[in-house]
Scaffold this motif. Sequence first.
Motif, mmCIF file in Angstrom:
data_model
loop_
_atom_site.group_PDB
_atom_site.id
_atom_site.type_symbol
_atom_site.label_atom_id
_atom_site.label_comp_id
_atom_site.label_asym_id
_atom_site.label_seq_id
_atom_site.Cartn_x
_atom_site.Cartn_y
_atom_site.Cartn_z
ATOM 1 N N LYS A 35 48.415 -4.150 76.784
ATOM 2 C CA LYS A 35 48.686 -5.320 77.205
ATOM 3 C C LYS A 35 47.247 -5.819 77.924
ATOM 4 O O LYS A 35 47.279 -7.063 77.930
ATOM 5 C CB LYS A 35 49.760 -5.320 78.397
ATOM 6 C CG LYS A 35 49.442 -4.576 79.627
ATOM 7 C CD LYS A 35 50.329 -4.648 80.511
ATOM 8 C CE LYS A 35 49.841 -3.670 82.037
ATOM 9 N NZ LYS A 35 50.962 -3.700 82.842
ATOM 10 N N GLU A 36 46.360 -4.950 78.052
ATOM 11 C CA GLU A 36 45.204 -5.624 78.642
ATOM 12 C C GLU A 36 44.082 -6.075 77.680
ATOM 13 O O GLU A 36 42.883 -6.497 78.098
ATOM 14 C CB GLU A 36 44.537 -4.295 79.658
ATOM 15 C CG GLU A 36 45.274 -4.072 80.762
ATOM 16 C CD GLU A 36 45.624 -4.970 81.794
ATOM 17 O OE1 GLU A 36 44.867 -6.037 82.090
ATOM 18 O OE2 GLU A 36 46.935 -5.048 82.538
ATOM 19 N N ILE A 37 44.456 -6.080 76.504
ATOM 20 C CA ILE A 37 43.442 -6.384 75.401
ATOM 21 C C ILE A 37 43.408 -7.722 75.183
ATOM 22 O O ILE A 37 44.573 -8.436 75.097
ATOM 23 C CB ILE A 37 43.609 -5.624 74.101
ATOM 24 C CG1 ILE A 37 43.539 -4.125 74.110
ATOM 25 C CG2 ILE A 37 42.843 -6.212 72.774
ATOM 26 C CD1 ILE A 37 43.820 -3.301 72.997
ATOM 27 N N PRO A 38 42.287 -8.447 75.118
ATOM 28 C CA PRO A 38 42.168 -9.738 75.091
ATOM 29 C C PRO A 38 42.460 -10.450 73.550
ATOM 30 O O PRO A 38 41.473 -10.478 72.769
ATOM 31 C CB PRO A 38 41.129 -10.451 75.582
ATOM 32 C CG PRO A 38 39.949 -9.269 75.411
ATOM 33 C CD PRO A 38 40.850 -8.098 75.573
ATOM 34 N N TRP A 39 43.609 -10.229 72.923
ATOM 35 C CA TRP A 39 43.765 -10.337 71.465
ATOM 36 C C TRP A 39 43.212 -11.702 71.115
ATOM 37 O O TRP A 39 42.783 -11.509 69.931
ATOM 38 C CB TRP A 39 45.475 -10.249 71.226
ATOM 39 C CG TRP A 39 45.719 -8.731 71.701
ATOM 40 C CD1 TRP A 39 46.539 -8.560 72.833
ATOM 41 C CD2 TRP A 39 45.561 -7.905 70.954
ATOM 42 N NE1 TRP A 39 46.681 -7.323 72.708
ATOM 43 C CE2 TRP A 39 46.121 -6.699 71.566
ATOM 44 C CE3 TRP A 39 45.026 -7.274 69.733
ATOM 45 C CZ2 TRP A 39 46.158 -5.581 71.085
ATOM 46 C CZ3 TRP A 39 44.941 -6.199 69.212
ATOM 47 C CH2 TRP A 39 45.769 -5.077 70.015
ATOM 48 N N ASN A 40 43.309 -12.651 71.614
ATOM 49 C CA ASN A 40 42.595 -14.001 71.316
ATOM 50 C C ASN A 40 40.982 -13.874 71.055
ATOM 51 O O ASN A 40 40.666 -14.735 70.354
ATOM 52 C CB ASN A 40 43.042 -15.025 72.008
ATOM 53 C CG ASN A 40 42.923 -15.276 73.551
ATOM 54 O OD1 ASN A 40 42.499 -14.009 74.018
ATOM 55 N ND2 ASN A 40 42.834 -16.319 74.049
ATOM 56 N N GLN A 41 40.498 -12.994 71.858
ATOM 57 C CA GLN A 41 38.989 -12.971 71.522
ATOM 58 C C GLN A 41 38.667 -11.875 70.983
ATOM 59 O O GLN A 41 37.394 -11.908 70.271
ATOM 60 C CB GLN A 41 38.447 -13.002 73.087
ATOM 61 C CG GLN A 41 38.717 -13.969 73.958
ATOM 62 C CD GLN A 41 38.284 -13.807 75.309
ATOM 63 O OE1 GLN A 41 37.934 -12.756 75.869
ATOM 64 N NE2 GLN A 41 38.753 -15.077 76.291
ATOM 65 N N SER A 64 45.181 -10.395 64.096
ATOM 66 C CA SER A 64 45.036 -11.578 63.069
ATOM 67 C C SER A 64 44.297 -10.896 61.848
ATOM 68 O O SER A 64 43.560 -9.689 61.867
ATOM 69 C CB SER A 64 44.290 -12.782 63.584
ATOM 70 O OG SER A 64 42.787 -12.275 63.465
ATOM 71 N N PRO A 65 44.698 -11.693 60.674
ATOM 72 C CA PRO A 65 43.930 -11.249 59.348
ATOM 73 C C PRO A 65 42.499 -10.874 59.543
ATOM 74 O O PRO A 65 41.885 -10.011 58.819
ATOM 75 C CB PRO A 65 44.459 -12.158 58.498
ATOM 76 C CG PRO A 65 45.222 -12.926 58.886
ATOM 77 C CD PRO A 65 45.487 -12.760 60.375
ATOM 78 N N SER A 66 41.674 -11.453 60.315
ATOM 79 C CA SER A 66 40.219 -11.260 60.574
ATOM 80 C C SER A 66 39.917 -10.217 61.065
ATOM 81 O O SER A 66 38.748 -9.986 61.398
ATOM 82 C CB SER A 66 39.702 -12.568 61.051
ATOM 83 O OG SER A 66 40.280 -12.891 62.321
ATOM 84 N N PHE A 67 40.796 -9.659 61.928
ATOM 85 C CA PHE A 67 40.511 -8.486 62.582
ATOM 86 C C PHE A 67 39.857 -7.419 61.725
ATOM 87 O O PHE A 67 40.432 -6.956 60.587
ATOM 88 C CB PHE A 67 41.667 -7.900 63.294
ATOM 89 C CG PHE A 67 41.629 -7.905 64.934
ATOM 90 C CD1 PHE A 67 42.015 -9.372 65.263
ATOM 91 C CD2 PHE A 67 41.649 -6.889 65.870
ATOM 92 C CE1 PHE A 67 42.040 -9.546 66.872
ATOM 93 C CE2 PHE A 67 41.823 -7.321 67.032
ATOM 94 C CZ PHE A 67 41.900 -8.422 67.509
ATOM 95 N N PRO A 108 28.080 -2.969 64.795
ATOM 96 C CA PRO A 108 27.457 -2.480 65.756
ATOM 97 C C PRO A 108 28.232 -2.288 67.162
ATOM 98 O O PRO A 108 27.842 -1.099 67.622
ATOM 99 C CB PRO A 108 26.533 -3.694 66.080
ATOM 100 C CG PRO A 108 27.021 -4.942 65.590
ATOM 101 C CD PRO A 108 28.117 -4.492 64.368
ATOM 102 N N LYS A 109 29.193 -2.760 67.362
ATOM 103 C CA LYS A 109 30.104 -2.336 68.436
ATOM 104 C C LYS A 109 31.365 -2.900 68.451
ATOM 105 O O LYS A 109 31.684 -3.823 67.558
ATOM 106 C CB LYS A 109 29.469 -3.125 69.761
ATOM 107 C CG LYS A 109 28.122 -2.962 70.180
ATOM 108 C CD LYS A 109 28.304 -1.319 70.825
ATOM 109 C CE LYS A 109 26.483 -1.120 71.276
ATOM 110 N NZ LYS A 109 26.274 0.115 71.757
ATOM 111 N N VAL A 110 32.536 -2.436 69.235
ATOM 112 C CA VAL A 110 33.968 -2.667 69.089
ATOM 113 C C VAL A 110 34.274 -3.366 70.285
ATOM 114 O O VAL A 110 33.857 -3.136 71.532
ATOM 115 C CB VAL A 110 34.715 -1.773 68.510
ATOM 116 C CG1 VAL A 110 34.154 -1.259 67.332
ATOM 117 C CG2 VAL A 110 34.664 -0.525 69.517
ATOM 118 N N ASP A 111 35.435 -4.111 70.127
ATOM 119 C CA ASP A 111 35.876 -4.837 71.354
ATOM 120 C C ASP A 111 36.992 -3.841 72.298
ATOM 121 O O ASP A 111 37.033 -4.026 73.464
ATOM 122 C CB ASP A 111 36.771 -6.163 71.092
ATOM 123 C CG ASP A 111 35.685 -7.176 70.313
ATOM 124 O OD1 ASP A 111 34.817 -7.512 70.904
ATOM 125 O OD2 ASP A 111 36.090 -7.384 69.184
ATOM 126 N N ALA A 112 37.531 -3.073 71.577
ATOM 127 C CA ALA A 112 38.637 -2.061 72.236
ATOM 128 C C ALA A 112 38.867 -0.908 71.546
ATOM 129 O O ALA A 112 38.728 -0.827 70.149
ATOM 130 C CB ALA A 112 40.023 -2.859 72.283
#
Length: 183
Positions: A35-41, A64-67, A108-112
């Motif tokens: 629930k804390e992941i900003p899925w839209n960003q 989304s498919p671009s993930f 280089p880096k990941v969001d979550a």
Amino acid sequence: MILERAKFIHKFVQSPREIGSITPSSRFLAHAMLKEIPWNQAKTIVELGAGTGVFTREIAKKVSPSFQTFIFEQDDDLRTDIETQIPQFTYLKKAEELQNTLKRFHIPKVDAIISGLPFSNFSPSFTKEILDQVQSSLSDNGSFITYQYSLQLRKELKHRFKNVQINFVPWNLPPTFVYICSN
């Protein structure tokens, strides 16, 4: 669902130190973890220790498919089962190869990073190795979210991350602490 639980119990009996729990995570825990992941960003997510895919299935509903989504699971049978169900993700075996994997894919880096790894079953040196890779793989605004059945990991995570929020999920067997970490 019953077949999944039976397989999970069988895997736990075979390798309790690697599986870490006698039952798969609940939907309540999955909700608390994601629930804390900003899925839209977010653009890239990693799951460490996918087990039977409880979190993986929820991630599949949200991305989304671009993930770019990387799923690590040590157990060959469990990993193959999840990959068959959700083939659009990239599946890998060893969480300790996180950084090398990201380099190979030019990320280089990941969001979550979501983790179901049983850190309390690991040696302190292996826990440190995994957490070092997690920390260096996260973007500046990234989150590391893991769960444990005790508060044993709290001190280590508070030492590594500026922000550590701990939530309790009573509706899981066993009841669980969710750590949401960021810088």
